[in-house]
Write an enzyme that holds these catalytic residues in place. Structure first.
Site, PDB file in Angstrom:
ATOM      1  N   TYR A 167      21.712 -32.082   7.896  1.00 29.85           N
ATOM      2  CA  TYR A 167      22.752 -31.831   8.898  1.00 29.85           C
ATOM      3  C   TYR A 167      22.091 -31.626  10.253  1.00 29.85           C
ATOM      4  O   TYR A 167      21.361 -30.656  10.450  1.00 29.85           O
ATOM      5  CB  TYR A 167      23.543 -30.592   8.470  1.00 29.85           C
ATOM      6  CG  TYR A 167      24.724 -30.214   9.346  1.00 29.85           C
ATOM      7  CD1 TYR A 167      25.284 -31.093  10.262  1.00 29.85           C
ATOM      8  CD2 TYR A 167      25.309 -28.959   9.218  1.00 29.85           C
ATOM      9  CE1 TYR A 167      26.377 -30.734  11.035  1.00 29.85           C
ATOM     10  CE2 TYR A 167      26.400 -28.584   9.975  1.00 29.85           C
ATOM     11  CZ  TYR A 167      26.930 -29.468  10.892  1.00 29.85           C
ATOM     12  OH  TYR A 167      28.007 -29.113  11.661  1.00 29.85           O
ATOM     13  N   LYS A 195      24.187 -36.051   8.139  1.00 26.46           N
ATOM     14  CA  LYS A 195      25.396 -35.780   8.907  1.00 26.46           C
ATOM     15  C   LYS A 195      24.933 -35.647  10.351  1.00 26.46           C
ATOM     16  O   LYS A 195      24.251 -34.688  10.720  1.00 26.46           O
ATOM     17  CB  LYS A 195      26.093 -34.498   8.449  1.00 26.46           C
ATOM     18  CG  LYS A 195      27.329 -34.165   9.295  1.00 26.46           C
ATOM     19  CD  LYS A 195      27.954 -32.832   8.915  1.00 26.46           C
ATOM     20  CE  LYS A 195      29.130 -32.526   9.846  1.00 26.46           C
ATOM     21  NZ  LYS A 195      29.748 -31.207   9.555  1.00 26.46           N
TER      22      LYS A 195
END
Length: 342
Positions: A167, A195
């Site tokens: 992330y 992400k």
């Protein structure tokens, strides 16, 4: 509650008994890793609370059931939107185990088990897999920032135990995970993808080099998916209109629908996430109007605006409780610290 404590104790024991040695890095991705790379729509699912501040499992289940019915393929459990940072690790792991037990045959479970402390994140990730999650969400150290080499070592420690999505959200962590860092770990057998919140250009750069990317920006996700090479999105908005987000990710390019949803994206992120999505799910009757501090409700002006927004999009696309969509009064909302302060 006593039920939560008992379940947590059982979960802790199961984690200790069942976790084996971590998998060593390999050049070939595992079958599970390859399967996860195909998922287009993942929802950063909200964690609702009861009036006494505990996690509201029946409300959570209703929200998840609506997600599954509308084609969502994976849930981020205890992410930023799900307030993992406000949950104890006992609550966090319990919620992962509960989600897997209730819905694991219908949807992939991604547990947000990353963190600032490498040792703590590694333990949480190991226990998350013991609790049944399919994948971890791993973040670089925030606040206590480290070097590029330190970021690599931090993330590799999380990837030892099973599939992981990295992330990258510099707006929250204060530090960008540069492409060269991602490229240095992309051949790990458990590396699923990223992400990515740095926008279209970064997503294209990584995608062109074979890295699976999910947009972390709802307002950009449609073009990221159809123009810039993203696999899909890890979405906040899909808590509210999962079926429409499914169309944006799985259907052909639809600029008209994307434009129609832009005001909702803007509304949801006017205040820091998850204030908007929390407030709106409470207005829809899908969660009790209970906030764990430091989060609080959106203003009455914003709530009135949201009613008109959702009516223009179509309430049939939203999850709704028995009372339907309401503005709610400021006095309807309650603030708690956690489930132990009732």
């Amino acid at each position: 509650s006593s039920h939560l404590a008992a379940a947590t104790l059982s979960l802790e024991l199961a984690c200790i008994m069942t976790v084996g040695p971590p998998c060593k890095q390999a050049k070939m991705a595992t079958q599970k890793t390859l399967e996860l790379r195909k998922l287009r729509l993942m929802t950063a699912i909200k964690t609702p609370y009861t009036a006494d501040g505990n996690v509201d499992l029946p409300a959570f289940d209703r929200i998840v059931e609506h997600q599954i019915a509308n084609g969502v393929e994976a849930l981020i459990v205890g992410g930023t939107t799900g307030e993992g940072h406000l949950l104890s690790w006992e609550e966090h792991l319990f919620l992962i185990a509960h989600t897997k037990a209730m819905f694991g045959s219908k949807i992939a479970i991604v547990g947000n088990t990353g963190g600032m402390c490498t040792g703590e994140a590694a333990v949480a990730t190991r226990k998350g897999f013991a609790a049944g999650m399919d994948c971890s969400l791993l973040i670089n150290p925030y606040y206590g920032k480290t070097s590029a080499k330190g970021i690599v070592m931090h993330l590799e420690n999380g990837l030892k135990y099973g599939p992981g999505i990295i992330y990258n959200v510099p707006g929250r962590t204060g530090q960008d995970i540069k492409p060269e860092i991602i490229m240095s770990i992309k051949d790990n057998a458990h590396f699923v993808g990223v992400k990515e919140c740095m926008g279209h250009e970064r997503i294209k750069l990584l995608s062109d080099q074979g890295v699976a990317c999910w947009s972390g920006n709802d307002e950009q996700c449609h073009l990221s998916r159809h123009v810039h090479g993203a696999v899909g999105v890890i979405s906040v908005t899909s808590n509210i209109v999962p079926g429409l987000m499914y169309k944006l990710m799985h259907g052909s390019r639809d600029d008209e629908l994307d434009s129609k949803l832009q005001p909702l994206y803007k509304w949801l992120f006017t205040e820091p996430n998850p204030i908007g999505v929390n407030t709106l799910l409470m207005q829809l009757g899908m969660a009790e109007p209970v906030f764990r501090l430091p989060y609080t409700f959106a203003s009455k002006e914003m709530r009135e605006e949201s009613v008109q927004l959702l009516k223009s999009i179509g309430l049939q696309h939203c999850p709704t409780g028995a009372k339907g969509l309401q503005v709610l009064a400021d006095s309807d909302f309650k603030h708690v610290l956690n489930g132990d302060d009732a």
